[in-house]
Design a protein around this motif. Structure first.
Motif, PDB file in Angstrom:
ATOM      1  N   MET A   1      -7.614  40.211  10.223  1.00 26.90           N
ATOM      2  CA  MET A   1      -8.137  38.869  10.209  1.00 26.90           C
ATOM      3  C   MET A   1      -7.222  37.755   9.800  1.00 26.90           C
ATOM      4  SD  MET A   1     -12.077  37.754   8.996  1.00 26.90           S
ATOM      5  CE  MET A   1     -12.872  36.329   9.549  1.00 26.90           C
ATOM      6  N   GLU A  94     -13.992  27.212  10.622  1.00 26.41           N
ATOM      7  CA  GLU A  94     -14.440  28.766  10.716  1.00 26.41           C
ATOM      8  C   GLU A  94     -15.634  28.860  10.128  1.00 26.41           C
ATOM      9  OE1 GLU A  94     -13.255  33.190  10.709  1.00 26.41           O
ATOM     10  OE2 GLU A  94     -11.514  31.547  10.709  1.00 26.41           O
ATOM     11  N   GLU A 172     -23.690  39.155  12.980  1.00 27.77           N
ATOM     12  CA  GLU A 172     -22.487  38.835  13.022  1.00 27.77           C
ATOM     13  C   GLU A 172     -22.105  37.826  12.014  1.00 27.77           C
ATOM     14  OE1 GLU A 172     -24.255  40.515  16.721  1.00 27.77           O
ATOM     15  OE2 GLU A 172     -24.938  38.611  15.642  1.00 27.77           O
ATOM     16  N   THR A 173     -22.873  36.775  11.548  1.00 24.76           N
ATOM     17  CA  THR A 173     -22.816  35.700  10.784  1.00 24.76           C
ATOM     18  C   THR A 173     -22.322  36.519   9.502  1.00 24.76           C
ATOM     19  OG1 THR A 173     -23.951  33.986  11.752  1.00 24.76           O
ATOM     20  CG2 THR A 173     -23.800  33.895   9.389  1.00 24.76           C
ATOM     21  N   SER A 175     -21.522  39.712   8.735  1.00 16.81           N
ATOM     22  CA  SER A 175     -20.060  40.673   9.005  1.00 16.81           C
ATOM     23  C   SER A 175     -18.983  39.766   8.963  1.00 16.81           C
ATOM     24  CB  SER A 175     -20.103  41.344  10.005  1.00 16.81           C
ATOM     25  OG  SER A 175     -20.367  40.872  11.480  1.00 16.81           O
ATOM     26  N   HIS A 176     -18.937  38.529   9.606  1.00 15.21           N
ATOM     27  CA  HIS A 176     -17.912  37.714   9.867  1.00 15.21           C
ATOM     28  C   HIS A 176     -17.581  36.904   8.233  1.00 15.21           C
ATOM     29  CE1 HIS A 176     -14.855  35.513  11.798  1.00 15.21           C
ATOM     30  NE2 HIS A 176     -15.309  34.447  11.269  1.00 15.21           N
ATOM     31  N   THR A 177     -18.834  36.653   7.681  1.00 15.25           N
ATOM     32  CA  THR A 177     -18.694  36.150   6.383  1.00 15.25           C
ATOM     33  C   THR A 177     -18.005  37.141   5.359  1.00 15.25           C
ATOM     34  OG1 THR A 177     -20.504  34.587   6.651  1.00 15.25           O
ATOM     35  CG2 THR A 177     -19.774  35.026   4.369  1.00 15.25           C
ATOM     36  N   LEU A 180     -14.179  37.502   6.171  1.00 16.54           N
ATOM     37  CA  LEU A 180     -13.446  36.329   5.868  1.00 16.54           C
ATOM     38  C   LEU A 180     -13.235  36.489   4.248  1.00 16.54           C
ATOM     39  CD1 LEU A 180     -13.985  32.836   7.041  1.00 16.54           C
ATOM     40  CD2 LEU A 180     -13.763  33.371   4.627  1.00 16.54           C
TER      41      LEU A 180
END
Length: 326
Positions: A1, A94, A172-173, A175-177, A180
């Motif tokens: 990432m 992002e 999704e929010t 897992s993405h957080t 990141l």
């Protein structure tokens, strides 16, 4: 990432710490001043913020964390925008952290800024240490892209970030957080929206109990803190609290808790229901094969050796390990 471009609404203590963490990890961050200031006041504010950001990073360089010659590069990754330029600060971010004072009106204003100025896929992460994601979700038109991300001070150095979603937060929010944060070198843990999250809830009890020991004349403040540093702290820097219960045995905690509750007359020492239930079911840790964790099929002696090696390393790091007398 890839390293993110992030923004933070509010450039107080937490905002500046997050800026240091992003810059150190190679990301870029825009700090948005949450107050409307005159041009002269804003210029003074920028100077103060950047001075503190540089000072914190500079201290790490002076302690051997990195070459001080790289400090200007890290500094260039941090930008500061006035409130009037919210769109410029937030539109490409992002993730947008909210780090304004712990006042609901201030949160509502920050969330409204996010709704107006942030991109259509940006995540809103409140850094609040007192309000719950479930309480704040109604302040944004995009609760599916909202959660709490509670950093611990100092944000630059402490790896842990407690991530607490609300009911509407999309998978999704979440897992993405977490991904990141891991890219930034942080260790995210996920918890439900509950007062105190994980660390503040545990540490509030521990700190209050330490204060009571002094209040009751059990030990001096100096000796209480020595006990914490060289007993409590060292052990739990290697073993988690629940891991430690399994290591020694849940039966030991059960009986010790019952004794403490009876001896002191204080219900706060009584074992919680889960400890009593595990005791009754024979789930008392490594010696029974299951406790809070499952040890079935695990090489327990190898695991114990690895943990003891980590403890030995912690002692060496603290300058407390000495070779045997010969």
């Amino acid at each position: 990432m890839a390293m993110p471009y992030a923004a933070c609404i509010g450039a107080g203590r937490m905002g500046r710490g997050i800026a240091q963490a992003l810059a150190y990890a190679g990301g870029e961050i825009a700090l948005l001043d949450a107050r409307d200031r005159s041009p002269q006041d804003f210029d003074a504010y920028v100077t103060a913020v950047l001075s503190e950001v540089e000072a914190g990073l500079g201290m790490i360089a002076d302690l051997g964390g990195f070459d001080r010659a790289d400090l200007p590069t890290l500094r260039e990754r941090v930008s500061i925008y006035p409130l009037a330029e919210a769109e410029a600060a937030l539109e490409d971010a992002e993730i947008v952290f909210e780090a304004v004072p712990e006042v609901r009106d201030a949160k509502a204003a920050a969330f409204a800024l996010f709704d107006r100025a942030a991109g259509p896929e940006a995540i809103l992460a409140s850094t609040t240490s007192t309000m719950l994601a479930t309480d704040l979700a109604g302040l944004t038109a995009h609760p599916d892209r909202f959660l709490n991300a509670h950093w611990l001070n100092p944000a630059l150095l402490v790896p842990l970030v407690e991530v607490s979603p609300c009911e509407e937060t999309s998978p999704e929010t979440l897992s993405h957080t977490t991904a990141l944060l891991e890219t930034l070198g942080k260790v995210p843990v996920v918890c439900k929206a509950s007062p105190g999250y994980i660390v503040p809830r545990i540490q509030a009890l521990a700190m209050n109990e330490a204060a009571r020991l002094v209040e009751e004349g059990v030990a001096s403040a100096e000796d209480v803190d020595r006990a914490v540093k060289y007993g409590f702290g060292l052990r739990f820097s290697v073993l988690g609290l629940l891991e430690f219960i399994d290591w020694g045995g849940g039966d030991i905690l059960y009986h010790a808790s019952r004794y403490m509750a009876e001896a002191t007359g204080e219900d706060r020492f009584a074992p919680p229901a889960i400890v009593s239930e595990n005791m009754e079911a024979g789930r008392i840790g490594m010696k029974s094969g299951q406790g809070f964790f499952d040890y079935a099929g695990r090489d327990v002696p190898a695991y114990q050796k690895e943990r003891m090696g980590a403890f030995l390393s912690a002692l060496r790091q603290a300058g407390l390990f000495k070779p045997p007398a010969t």
